[in-house]
Every structure is written in structure tokens, then in C-alpha cells.
Motif scaffolding. Structure first.
Motif, PDB file in Angstrom:
ATOM      1  N   ILE A 237       2.455  -8.207   2.364  1.00 24.94           N
ATOM      2  CA  ILE A 237       3.103  -6.953   2.765  1.00 24.94           C
ATOM      3  C   ILE A 237       3.617  -6.212   1.539  1.00 24.94           C
ATOM      4  O   ILE A 237       3.347  -5.040   1.343  1.00 24.94           O
ATOM      5  CB  ILE A 237       4.315  -7.223   3.700  1.00 24.94           C
ATOM      6  N   THR A 240       0.547  -7.277  -2.418  1.00 24.05           N
ATOM      7  CA  THR A 240      -0.895  -7.021  -2.471  1.00 24.05           C
ATOM      8  C   THR A 240      -1.333  -5.909  -1.517  1.00 24.05           C
ATOM      9  O   THR A 240      -2.479  -5.491  -1.546  1.00 24.05           O
ATOM     10  CB  THR A 240      -1.703  -8.290  -2.153  1.00 24.05           C
ATOM     11  N   LEU A 241      -0.391  -5.461  -0.664  1.00 25.91           N
ATOM     12  CA  LEU A 241      -0.661  -4.385   0.291  1.00 25.91           C
ATOM     13  C   LEU A 241      -1.803  -4.701   1.257  1.00 25.91           C
ATOM     14  O   LEU A 241      -2.464  -3.798   1.754  1.00 25.91           O
ATOM     15  CB  LEU A 241      -0.947  -3.060  -0.428  1.00 25.91           C
ATOM     16  N   ARG A 242      -2.036  -5.988   1.507  1.00 23.16           N
ATOM     17  CA  ARG A 242      -3.043  -6.333   2.525  1.00 23.16           C
ATOM     18  C   ARG A 242      -2.349  -6.483   3.869  1.00 23.16           C
ATOM     19  O   ARG A 242      -2.165  -7.584   4.375  1.00 23.16           O
ATOM     20  CB  ARG A 242      -3.748  -7.620   2.134  1.00 23.16           C
TER      21      ARG A 242
ATOM     22  N   THR B  91       5.516  -1.975  -3.917  1.00 22.60           N
ATOM     23  CA  THR B  91       4.472  -1.075  -3.416  1.00 22.60           C
ATOM     24  C   THR B  91       4.526  -1.026  -1.890  1.00 22.60           C
ATOM     25  O   THR B  91       4.313   0.018  -1.293  1.00 22.60           O
ATOM     26  CB  THR B  91       3.086  -1.540  -3.891  1.00 22.60           C
ATOM     27  N   GLY B  92       4.851  -2.171  -1.285  1.00 23.71           N
ATOM     28  CA  GLY B  92       4.939  -2.229   0.174  1.00 23.71           C
ATOM     29  C   GLY B  92       6.038  -1.321   0.704  1.00 23.71           C
ATOM     30  O   GLY B  92       5.853  -0.609   1.694  1.00 23.71           O
ATOM     31  N   ARG B  95       4.934   2.317   0.330  1.00 24.79           N
ATOM     32  CA  ARG B  95       3.932   2.647   1.338  1.00 24.79           C
ATOM     33  C   ARG B  95       4.584   2.863   2.704  1.00 24.79           C
ATOM     34  O   ARG B  95       4.287   3.832   3.403  1.00 24.79           O
ATOM     35  CB  ARG B  95       2.899   1.515   1.423  1.00 24.79           C
ATOM     36  N   ALA B 355      -4.704  -8.000  -6.106  1.00 24.16           N
ATOM     37  CA  ALA B 355      -4.488  -8.582  -4.779  1.00 24.16           C
ATOM     38  C   ALA B 355      -5.266  -9.894  -4.649  1.00 24.16           C
ATOM     39  O   ALA B 355      -4.718 -10.936  -4.263  1.00 24.16           O
ATOM     40  CB  ALA B 355      -4.917  -7.590  -3.702  1.00 24.16           C
TER      41      ALA B 355
END
Lengths: 279, 367
Positions: A237, A240-242, B91-92, B95, B355
Motif C-alpha cells: 500500500i 510499492t503502490l501495488r 507514495t501511498g 496517492r 516495487a
């Protein structure tokens, strides 16, 4: 429905609305995200099952949670059993001592365990100085340390659940068993234990569900070596924003916990524990 | 329902005060949070919000330091207040904020890699170089979606007492258990970790990227039982204090703090792994274009030297070197005597591969 029941139902409505708005709706959003990110379809779920790394994370989580639950419930049972035998004033003190860790942040507790368990820590120093061991033991930064930290965290919950259950057991049954000539061991194994099964089941269920979601304790006491699902999800979350993978994994975990509860509820003891009736 | 209506009304009163300038943004947000409405209502118009700049960084001592180094000079020059939120602009988080159209930060402090990743995802505004002066920072410190606000390095820190006075010459010594017995600490976040392993294994800096991950894992695998992985700077410091480790791959700022508290802890600049941190501007930031004036002001050398003295963060403006004392230079990654054997971490490579790599690394170290 009587007038009173209608009233009672109406009183629960605000809570229900709140729960749906703040809990059910976001969960559905998470569920949706797992099918939409990064592209629509079942891709995330397919990749979960084909991924050896995620398999290992799941296995670690299950092993750590099951061990934590077993140790917690056994230790908590001992403590709870002792507490219900105490005089009332003493019991109050004991319950207070059980509650104390509740008020200490999980972060502080994890770092305290490091102070105790590390190579130059309190425990290793004591052991080496008394000559019991020659080399400090690796007690932390591994699965062992994580389980100690998690058991410590779960103990108060399990103890309180078991105290409630053991306190409810009708003492006249115990007296009857004694008066019929049963030895203390027999009384324990044939009366106390069977009657406390609902409490044990509910404490186990509670502990294992809680354990599956541990984040801070394994991250700190495991120092990278113990990777559990919650941390894996949090990495996906926030760094890696996956989000697709993270939400799919969260959804699977939710389903797994749901199944666990459903299976447990088939057991009459558990139904009794939730229903409040006698097994 | 009336409770809801009441709090909404309170929020509207606060919003009105905020619009007319009677309430600054921080007070407004506090009021919203108190009402549990931070998400429900937002200022909306950029002009209304443009009387303040909100920085988001990672908190701790950096709250006050950013205020002194970047905030105070900007406020002195323009009269516009700057506030620092230490919530941590992962970053999460950025976003989530951009997607929910609930942006409260004007500028965020993250790595150059984050800036590229966020830019690719469309979550941040391009840096407006008609306002921000590119020439204020060193070479390779500007990108479409981020500009370097400070530099930092992963360095080899060690405990002199435990090495018996021996000085490790670089990463090869870091992984040499015979020469330097004892535990080490590395970071569990991937950037700068495999580089140290590969340098130790003899890979030349110019051949570093793309990383030969398999080779790095092969070298690292037998050493894993001797490595403790840290996830936050304070933790890396604590491992030294506790006497748990002999050496560590840690941020130079933490190595600096360690040396300040105990001269037995020190570090070598040899083969330092050099990073650029960067400002990013979340899409739809409340202060709009005015944030770029702030960014430009933050690149002035004076403020950057202030930050170096407070936190150890290295200036990105090369002119800052002229303002430094020898003591300042000793903790500055880009000082000529420190930078000779540095390896520059390639942001573009990580933006593309992080990632995947991060997940592989976590899986590898937790086996």
C-alpha cells in the motif's frame, strides 16, 4: 414484534448506519479495488496463488499465529484459573496487573522486549554471568522473539475471556465432584476443563484472528526476518503502490477469518459462548 | 441526523472564516478533524488556501529543522506562513490524498525515486521551471516531477571499540566476517542495499546498473544469519547503542548523530551510496503555483546550510559549500574529500524496478 422490541431495534439503527457507512462501505471499496487495479479482472487473485513469495508470507503468518495462540491460551488458562480461585480483594489486584499492559503502547512493549532479549540484554547478561550459558542466545530478531512479543500482547485478552468463563462455572458442581470422592486432578480434567471449553475456544479464536493481523510487533522484533501478511500488505500500500495485490490479499484474509469463525460456530461450545447459554 | 447537520454547520462556519482569512489552514484543518469532517469538506478554491504553504515531511527533529531552514526564510521574504506536517508523505499517502481529491499538502519531502514514481502515476504536478531556477542545484538533481532539496548517503558506520581500532576500507570489509567478526545491520528497504553487496563482490560502479540481483543474493545468502535489518533510522542507531552490531549500512545523518553521542561510533565516506531527496507537489495542492516560489526559496544556500547544521542533510545547491566550516564539510556527502569514491544511486532504475525488487528482497531476507 412488541412495542418494546421495536423500540430496541430503533435504538440500534444509528449504530448500524454508522457501521455500514464507516466499515462495510470501505470494505466493499477495498474488494472492488482488488478486481480493478491495475486492470479489471481476476489477475490479482491469480497472481496471489502463483506467487511463491506470498505463499511463504502466508505460511509464516499461519505458523506464528498458531504457535502464539497455543502458548497464549495455555498460559492464560493457568493465570485465569489462579485468578478465579483467589479471594475477592486479591483477585482485584491480579486483574489490575493483567490490565496494566493494555495501557502501554505496542511500540513501547516491542522495544522493551528488545531490551530484555537482545544479545547484551537483561536476560542474556544474567544467564552468561551465572554461567548457565557461555554464548549469548539469539532470542530476538527472529521468529522466537516475535512469538514472545505477540504472546505478551495477547495474554490480557485471553485471560479476561477465560476469567469470565471460569468465573461462571457453577461451584456446586465442583463441590459435588469432591463430595463424591474425586481427586483434585480428576476434578480438573473431568469437570473444570470440559466446562471451560467454551472459554478456551473463544479465547483461541480471538487470539488467532488477532494474531493473523499483527504488524508492528513482527516488524520490530523480527527485524526483517519474519515477514507476516499485514506487513506485506502495508508495504504494497504505502511503498510499492501495488494496491491491487494488497487489496486482494486483504480480501482473502477477511474471507479466511470469516471461514474460521463459521467453522468455529458449528461447534456447540462456541455457539454457547457467543449465545451466552450453557453448552 | 441532527448531530451531523450541526457539525456540518460548524464546519461551514469554520470554512467561511478560513475563506475570509480569519482562520489559517492549520487551524481550519484542526477544526475539521475535531468535527470528524476532514474528508467530507475541503477548502476547494486554491486562491482561498494560497495564504499558507504546508510542507509534509517525516516528522521528528525534521519538523523544527525544516521550519527553520526552509520556512522562516520564505516567510521573512514573502510574509506567507509555512507549516510543517510530519505525517510522512509515503507514495501511498500521496496517492490516497490525490485520488480522494482531498489534498492538504503543498509540497512533500521524498526520494527522487518517489518523485518519478508519483509523476508516472500522475499524482504530482510537474515542477514549474519557469519559476524554479534549475541552476540553483547541482547536475542531475532536477527531474520533471521533482527537484533535489537535499542529498544524503548510506555510509558504512562502525563501532571502533568492536573493530579493535581497525578501519573498514569499504563494503568488501563490511561483508568480511573473518576480518571483522560480529553482526551487521542493513536496511530492509531496498535502495542502496544491493549496491553495497555488489561493490563488495567486485562490481565496478560504472557497471552497477541494472543491478545483478542474483549475484547480490548469492553473495548475501550465507551472511544473512549475521545481519539484522533496520526499518527506521532511530532503530539503526539503537542497534549500535545496544552493542548489537559491529558495522552498519546506515544513513549518514544517523551515523553523525551516533558519533556526536559517542566518538567510538564513526563512519567512513569510502564507497558512500549517494541519494537525492526531492520536493514533489501533489496534484491539486491548495497553494497552487505559489508553492514553486517556496521551492525556489528553499534552494538558497543559506537555508540549506542551516538544515545541514541542524540535521546533517546535505545541501543540493553547490554554492552552499562556500558557506561551510570544516565541521560542516565533515558531514556533507558532496564535499570534495567525501565524494571521491561515491556511488550515485540511479533514481530512474528504481523508479522502474523498485516495487518488484523490494518484494524480492523482503522475501529473500525473511526465508
Amino acid at each position: 414484534m412488541t412495542r418494546f422490541q421495536r423500540w430496541a431495534l430503533a435504538l440500534t439503527l444509528p449504530a448500524a448506519v454508522l457501521a455500514i457507512g464507516l466499515y462495510v462501505f470501505p470494505i466493499l471499496q477495498v474488494l472492488a479495488l482488488s478486481f480493478l487495479e491495475p486492470k479489471p479482472g481476476f489477475g490479482n487473485y491469480v497472481s496471489l496463488f502463483g506467487n511463491a513469495a506470498i505463499g511463504r508470507v502466508v505460511r509464516t503468518t499461519v505458523i506464528v499465529s498458531v504457535l502464539t495462540t497455543a502458548i497464549t491460551v495455555v498460559l492464560a488458562y493457568v493465570v485465569a484459573f489462579a485468578i478465579v480461585q483467589m479471594r475477592r480483594e486479591l483477585r482485584r489486584v491480579a486483574l489490575f496487573l493483567v490490565m496494566v499492559p493494555f495501557w502501554i503502547s505496542v511500540l513501547v512493549r516491542a522495544f522493551s522486549w528488545i531490551t530484555i532479549l537482545r544479545r547484551n540484554g537483561v536476560l542474556n547478561t544474567a544467564l552468561t554471568q551465572t554461567g548457565l550459558i557461555s554464548e549469548p542466545l539469539d532470542l530476538v530478531y527472529n521468529q522466537f522473539g516475535v512469538i514472545i512479543g505477540m504472546v505478551h500482547y495477547m495474554m490480557p485478552f485471553a485471560i479476561l475471556l477465560l476469567v469470565a468463563n471460569l468465573g461462571d462455572i457453577d461451584r456446586r458442581i465442583i463441590q459435588a465432584a469432591r463430595s463424591l470422592g474425586a481427586q483434585p486432578a480428576t476434578v480438573f480434567w473431568r469437570v473444570w476443563l470440559p466446562l471451560s471449553l467454551p472459554g478456551i475456544s473463544i479465547a483461541s479464536l480471538f487470539t488467532i484472528i488477532f494474531s493473523l493481523g499483527f504488524l508492528v510487533t513482527p516488524a520490530i522484533l523480527g527485524a526483517g526476518r519474519v515477514l507476516m501478511i499485514a506487513e506485506y500488505i502495508s508495504v504494497q500500500i504505502s511503498s510499492t503502490l501495488r494496491w491491487g495485490v494488497a487489496t486482494a490479499l486483504s480480501t482473502l484474509m477477511l474471507v479466511a477469518v470469516g471461514i474460521l469463525v463459521a467453522i468455529a460456530m458449528r461447534h456447540p461450545a462456541m455457539r454457547a459462548a457467543f449465545g451466552g447459554g450453557r453448552a | 441526523m441532527s448531530v451531523n447537520r450541526f457539525s456540518k454547520d460548524s464546519a461551514e462556519i469554520a470554512l467561511e472564516k478560513f475563506r475570509t482569512g480569519k482562520l489559517d489552514r492549520r487551524a481550519f484543518l484542526t477544526a475539521m478533524a475535531g468535527l470528524g469532517l476532514a474528508v467530507a469538506i475541503r477548502p476547494g478554491s486554491a486562491s482561498a488556501a494560497a495564504n499558507e504553504i504546508v510542507i509534509c515531511n517525516w516528522g521528528g527533529a525534521a519538523l523544527e529543522a525544516f521550519q527553520k531552514a526552509y520556512g522562516a526564510p520564505f516567510t521573512a521574504a514573502t510574509g506567507m506562513p509555512v507549516s510543517v506536517d510530519g505525517a510522512g508523505p509515503s507514495t501511498g499517502a500521496i496517492r490516497a490524498m490525490v485520488e480522494s481529491k482531498n489534498v492538504i499538502w503543498d509540497v512533500t519531502d521524498g526520494g527522487m525515486v518517489d518523485a518519478v514514481v508519483l509523476g508516472t502515476g500522475g499524482f504530482v504536478e510537474p515542477i514549474d521551471y519557469s519559476i524554479v531556477d534549475k541552476s540553483l542545484v547541482g547536475p542531475d538533481m532536477t527531474a520533471e516531477f521533482g527537484i533535489c532539496n537535499y542529498t544524503f548517503a548510506n555510509v558504512l558506520a562502525y563501532d571502533v571499540k568492536k573493530t579493535g581500532g581497525k578501519v573498514p576500507a569499504g563494503w568488501a570489509d563490511f561483508f568480511d566476517l573473518e576480518k571483522f567478526p560480529g553482526k551487521r545491520t542493513m536496511c530492509k528497504w531496498i535502495q542502496g542495499q544491493l549496491e553495497s553487496v555488489l561493490l563488495a563482490d567486485g562490481v565496478k560502479p560504472e557497471d552497477m546498473y541494472p543491478l545483478d540481483v542474483d549475484r547480490a543474493f548469492k553473495k548475501l545468502e550465507p551472511l544473512l544469519p549475521q545481519i539484522i535489518f533496520w526499518e527506521g533510522g532511530a532503530q539503526s542507531q539503537q542497534l549500535f547503542r545496544d552493542g548489537e552490531v559491529v558495522m552498519g549500512n546506515v544513513w549518514h545523518t544517523r551515523a553523525n548523530l551516533l558519533r556526536k553521542e559517542n566518538p567510538e561510533f564513526t563512519w567512513t565516506w569510502a564507497q558512500q551510496l549517494l541519494f537525492s531527496s526531492a520536493w514533489s507537489v501533489p496534484k491539486g495542492n491548495p497553494a497552487g503555483k505559489k508553492v514553486f516560489d517556496f521551492i525556489n526559496s528553499s534552494l538558497q544556500p543559506e537555508g540549506q546550510v542551516t538544515l545541514l547544521r541542524l540535521m546533517g542533510n546535505g545541501p543540493s545547491n553547490p554554492k552552499a559549500l562556500d558557506l561551510m566550516t570544516d565541521a560542516d564539510k565533515a558531514v556533507y556527502p558532496l564535499a570534495p574529500e567525501n565524494v571521491a569514491t561515491a556511488l550515485k544511486i540511479q533514481a530512474a532504475y528504481y523508479a522502474e524496478n523498485e516495487a518488484e525488487l523490494q518484494n524480492r528482497f523482503l522475501d529473500f531476507i525473511s526465508r
